[in-house]
Design an enzyme around this catalytic site. Sequence first.
Site, short mmCIF file in Angstrom:
data_model
loop_
_atom_site.label_atom_id
_atom_site.label_comp_id
_atom_site.label_asym_id
_atom_site.label_seq_id
_atom_site.Cartn_x
_atom_site.Cartn_y
_atom_site.Cartn_z
N ASP A 14 0.84 -1.21 0.00
CA ASP A 14 0.00 0.00 0.00
C ASP A 14 0.87 1.26 0.00
OD1 ASP A 14 -2.29 1.47 -0.01
OD2 ASP A 14 -2.81 1.11 2.09
N ASN A 62 -10.41 -2.84 -6.98
CA ASN A 62 -9.55 -1.87 -7.67
C ASN A 62 -10.06 -1.45 -9.06
OD1 ASN A 62 -6.43 -3.12 -6.27
ND2 ASN A 62 -7.65 -1.37 -5.64
C1 FPP Z 1 -1.60 0.27 -3.48
O1 FPP Z 1 -1.21 1.61 -3.52
C2 FPP Z 1 -1.15 -0.45 -4.62
C3 FPP Z 1 -1.93 -1.03 -5.58
C4 FPP Z 1 -3.37 -1.02 -5.61
C5 FPP Z 1 -1.33 -1.73 -6.71
C6 FPP Z 1 -0.23 -2.64 -6.36
C7 FPP Z 1 0.68 -2.64 -7.48
C8 FPP Z 1 2.00 -2.55 -7.42
C9 FPP Z 1 2.76 -2.54 -6.16
C10 FPP Z 1 2.74 -2.45 -8.66
C11 FPP Z 1 3.64 -3.54 -8.96
C12 FPP Z 1 3.11 -4.89 -8.75
C13 FPP Z 1 3.50 -5.95 -9.46
C14 FPP Z 1 3.03 -7.32 -9.12
C15 FPP Z 1 4.41 -5.81 -10.59
P1 FPP Z 1 -2.31 2.73 -3.65
O2 FPP Z 1 -2.35 3.17 -5.07
O3 FPP Z 1 -3.60 2.23 -3.09
O4 FPP Z 1 -1.70 3.84 -2.74
P2 FPP Z 1 -2.47 4.98 -1.93
O5 FPP Z 1 -3.32 4.29 -0.90
O6 FPP Z 1 -1.36 5.77 -1.35
O7 FPP Z 1 -3.27 5.76 -2.95
#
Ligand code: FPP
Length: 236
Positions: A14, A62
């Site tokens: 996250d 998502n």
């Molecule tokens: C959460 O951060 C992250 C995600 C929903 C996506 C996870 C994806 C990755 C870590 C990219 C790489 C993954 C792979 C398997 C190559 P957020 O966008 O919810 O952050 P925030 O809460 O700060 O907005």
Amino acid sequence: MDLDIPRHIAIIMDGNGRWAESRRQSRIRGHEQGAESVRAITRECARLGVEQLTLYAFSNENWKRPRAEVSFLMRLYQRYLIKERKEIMDNNIRFINIGRTEVLPGYVQKELQKTIAMSAENTGMLMCVAINYGGRVEIMDAAKRFAAEVKAGTHEVDDLDEELFAKYLYQPSMRDPDLLIRTADEMRISNFLLWQLSYSEIWVSPICWPEFREEHLMKGIEAYNQRIRKFGALKT
Ligand code: FPP
């Protein structure tokens, strides 16, 4: 002191967006940088002898994000799967996934299948990526499959116990996580591995995922070593 390395580590990655926004960059940049953390942490877990690493890459929820962000994430997974195949093979990692992958874009499904097939004979760490995954949907899917078998006469309702039910989950052979790590200081499970996390130790890091590296992982493992796992019983 010798550390007890958790056999199965699950991670809710996250804080990609927050990391990027704090640098006045686009959220997309945070996801890109997040892929670098995936590489570093996967390599480190394999080196430490972790048996299984499960990463929450994309939840059923998502899809509600802006279309451009979802499309970017899908292209990022495709790129990751192509680019990291060598790393996966070099580290003897067996790659699997959980989630409803059948609704993912064809180009992601294709690369997922290729990586799974190519690494199927590897004998090292099991790396499981949860993509279009939700814990409630997983339990529901398992219940439907069991119900279908009852209808077909393969099972009686009374056959069902925890051990049998677990066989209907997406990856029946997966052991329950010993340690759940969540980054960016959030204290939620967010529909991740609802069945499997029943007795896992939870450790939350203040670090946003794009900055999460080996030393932060080690802090989590050290914290895990301070815990006394009782599984509902008394300490012996
Ligand atoms: C959460 O951060 C992250 C995600 C929903 C996506 C996870 C994806 C990755 C870590 C990219 C790489 C993954 C792979 C398997 C190559 P957020 O966008 O919810 O952050 P925030 O809460 O700060 O907005």
